[in-house]
Structures are given as structure tokens and as C-alpha cells.
Design an enzyme around this catalytic site. Structure first.
Site, PDB file in Angstrom:
ATOM      1  N   LYS A 119      -6.460  -6.092   1.190  1.00 25.40           N
ATOM      2  CA  LYS A 119      -5.308  -5.793   0.220  1.00 25.40           C
ATOM      3  C   LYS A 119      -5.607  -5.720  -1.294  1.00 25.40           C
ATOM      4  CE  LYS A 119      -0.978  -7.224   2.787  1.00 25.40           C
ATOM      5  NZ  LYS A 119       0.065  -7.887   2.751  1.00 25.40           N
ATOM      6  N   LYS A 211      -2.603   1.602  13.055  1.00 23.44           N
ATOM      7  CA  LYS A 211      -1.247   0.901  13.130  1.00 23.44           C
ATOM      8  C   LYS A 211      -0.272   1.529  12.329  1.00 23.44           C
ATOM      9  CE  LYS A 211       0.118  -3.626  12.482  1.00 23.44           C
ATOM     10  NZ  LYS A 211       0.085  -5.055  11.855  1.00 23.44           N
ATOM     11  N   LYS A 214       4.329   0.948   7.427  1.00 22.57           N
ATOM     12  CA  LYS A 214       5.374   1.247   6.367  1.00 22.57           C
ATOM     13  C   LYS A 214       4.783   1.887   5.153  1.00 22.57           C
ATOM     14  CE  LYS A 214       5.398  -3.367   4.837  1.00 22.57           C
ATOM     15  NZ  LYS A 214       6.042  -4.493   5.429  1.00 22.57           N
TER      16      LYS A 214
END
Ligand code: TRP
Length: 349
Positions: A119, A211, A214
Site C-alpha cells: 500500500k 482480485k 473496488k
């Protein structure tokens, strides 16, 4: 000195971040399992808004998304009267215990967290301190209820292991104090992951190796919980496939990520296995299978989406559910926090 799991009351805790739209991956990978666990355990389900702000969130949007995740919990079948549904920021004990855990966890442990590395990316200097400390807050979420079981996806396994390490080190570091305050040999349980079942990992409809997410720029890559029937039908029809018909056995899916994903989604929605689905659809063309998948997805998700929309039209009712859940959570968390203060040696009145 190992914490005896049996010494602790069984309790499930899990959290979902209010960031962006909820999609089929959140449903099959998390919320659907939360629903199933209600019959076997007392459960605490949390909208982790303090985790969300480790990356900047637009304030008006954050409020909306907190209510949306709550609406999804309820629409999917979580019972907020029998169990506890609330948002993290309303129970200050999460942050309070996280501070104690920041002093128990070691820098070396956090430096190993792969999710932070992913991240934060290349610009690590510019990541928030909160993003780095995120796993100690997650440990506090779980352990402030002394929860014993945590349903999580594969991607959260490392964080859960860290929670166990923190619980264990706290139990060791304060062993004498824990015993002298009458808590036996261990104050915190070592929480167990509940990682289950087929196709809990839902992949992108555009790329069977990624995956469903969103943050994927293409909305065609995911089915959102609030998509209507036509949108679901269109997305399934456009989902990437390969030219072969479906295999009749599971091993035929191994080298075919898109076929594997669609069969996995069907299986999870139907509460069946991949093998069972292939018994019915082996050798079928994708056009046939996709129309069956569309019907199934619309049948299962349609009512959820409709109920979410209905609930979202009454934000005051959602806020009342969160207020009630938070009050009940605060009682439990407050009790733990008082004991922690005694164990650590803080003076309290
Ligand atoms: N980190 C989890 C996620 O991103 C969310 C989460 C926060 C959580 N606290 C938790 C999950 C405690 C399980 C238990 O998915």
C-alpha cells in the site's frame, strides 16, 4: 506459556473497511460468512472507519460509506439485536488499547507486514504513520473484546498472526501482574483465523488472475452489491472467458483462471462445490453457463441490493443501529480496558 483457548468465552470479531463500493468479493469473501457464523457464535461486526482514514477519505463520502457497509450487513442478514454491529470510532477503547499495543509490538514485526509495503508503494516516506501502525489497531479491535475467532480473507492472515504475537507478548511481559490480578496465566486469547471454503477469493471479471477490487478503474471488473439486474446481466455477459466449453472435472479449471472464477462464484452463490457445479455444467458453452450464472446472481443479490437501497434512504435508522451497537460494544471494551490498565500499572479512579 500458551494461552489456553478453552479458558476464554468463544466470540467472533471481524471488521470491514468503509472505503468505496461493496462488491461480490466482499459479500462472498466476508459478509456471507459473517451471516453464517451467527448461529454458532456470539459475534461482533465492526465498520472499521478508523482503519479507513489511514488513507485520506473525503469526509462526506466516508459518512455515506460507513452507513452503506452497515446497510449491507443488515441487508445480508446480520441481526444487530442478537449480535453487535457498530462503527469503530464510536468506541474509544479501540484506539486506547492500540496505544498499549504500539508499546508491545516491535518495529521488526511491523516491518515485515507485506500489506504496508504494497500500500505504501515506492513513496514510503509519504505514507501515514497510521498506515504503518494499522495492524496494532486491528489487534486492538479483536482483543478489546478478547475475541477467539476471526473470519478473514487470505490477505489478512499476516495481520491476524501479528495479533496473536501481540497477545502472546502482552501475556508474557505482564505475566506476573496478570496472575496477581487474578486473571490466571493469560489475559488475552490467541485469536484463531476462520478461513473457509470454496471461492471465498473472488477474482476480477476482466482478469481471472487479479482480485475483484473496488479500486479497479473498470466497473465492468466487479459486481457491486447495489447493481441492478440489467447491470449484473451485462457484466456477466461481458466477463472474460476462453474459447473452450467448461471442463467436466475440477482439474480442468487449473489452467483457466477466468473459467475457474466464474465456476467458483456460481458455487459460492449456490452453496455448492465447484465439482458439483461442473457435474451440471461440464461441457456446456459459456453462453449457457453465463445465463445460468446471471439468473443465480440476480436471484441472490437482487434482494440484498434492494434492501440496502431501502435502508440507505433512512440514515437515521442506520445511525440508531450503530448507536445501540456502539453502546453495547463500549460496555465490553470498557471492562477489558479497565483490566488492561490495572495489569499495566496505570492508576485509575
Ligand atoms: N484489516 C481488515 C481489512 O482490511 C479490516 C479489519 C480491521 C479487521 N480490523 C479487523 C478484520 C479486525 C478482522 C478483525 O479487511
Amino acid at each position: 506459556m500458551l494461552a489456553k483457548e478453552s479458558a476464554f468465552k468463544q466470540l467472533v470479531f471481524s471488521g470491514v473497511q468503509p472505503t468505496g463500493n461493496l462488491h461480490l468479493g466482499n459479500y462472498l469473501g466476508a459478509i456471507k460468512r459473517f451471516v453464517e457464523l451467527q448461529d454458532r457464535f456470539d459475534c461482533v461486526y465492526c465498520v472499521v472507519d478508523m482503519h479507513a482514514i489511514t488513507v485520506w477519505q473525503e469526509p462526506t463520502e466516508l459518512k455515506k460509506t460507513i452507513r452503506e457497509v452497515t446497510a449491507a450487513f443488515i441487508a445480508c442478514g446480520i441481526d444487530p439485536k442478537k449480535h453487535i454491529v457498530f462503527n469503530q470510532s464510536q468506541v474509544a477503547e479501540h484506539a486506547e488499547l492500540a496505544w498499549v499495543f504500539n508499546c508491545v509490538a516491535r518495529l521488526g514485526w511491523l516491518n515485515r507486514m507485506t500489506q504496508f509495503k504494497e500500500k505504501a508503494g515506492k513513496d514510503r516516506e509519504n505514507a501515514s504513520v497510521g498506515l504503518y501502525a494499522y495492524p496494532t489497531l486491528m489487534a486492538a479491535d479483536i482483543l478489546v473484546y478478547r475475541a477467539t475467532h476471526v473470519p478473514v480473507g487470505e490477505d489478512q492472515k499476516q495481520h491476524l498472526e501479528l495479533s496473536r504475537d501481540i497477545a502472546q507478548k502482552f501475556n508474557n511481559d505482564f505475566g506476573e501482574s496478570i496472575r496477581s490480578h487474578g486473571f490466571g496465566d493469560a489475559f488475552f486469547p490467541l485469536p484463531e483465523p476462520l478461513i473457509t471454503g470454496e471461492a471465498t477469493r473472488v477474482m476480477s471479471l476482466r482478469d481471472g488472475t487479479k482480485k475483484m477490487s473496488k479500486s479497479d478503474p473498470s466497473d465492468q471488473s466487479r459486481i457491486n452489491l447495489t447493481d441492478d439486474a440489467d447491470t449484473i446481466a451485462l457484466k456477466v455477459r461481458r466477463a472474460k472467458t476462453d474459447p473452450e466449453p467448461l471442463p467436466s472435472e475440477e482439474k480442468g479449471l487449473r489452467t483457466r483462471p477466468e473459467a475457474d472464477n466464474l465456476v467458483g462464484i456460481y458455487a459460492a452463490l449456490a452453496d455448492a462445490t465447484r465439482a458439483g457445479v461442473l457435474k451440471e455444467y461440464g461441457n456446456a458453452q459459456f453462453s449457457t453457463f453465463k445465463s445460468a450464472l446471471t439468473d443465480l446472481a440476480v436471484a441472490k443479490l437482487g434482494p440484498i441490493g434492494a434492501e440496502m437501497k431501502r435502508l440507505m434512504n433512512d440514515p437515521a435508522a442506520i445511525d440508531a443501529i450503530l448507536a445501540d451497537g456502539s453502546a453495547r460494544a463500549r460496555k465490553l471494551a470498557g471492562g477489558t480496558m479497565n483490566s488492561v490498565k490495572d495489569i499495566v500499572g496505570f492508576v485509575r479512579s
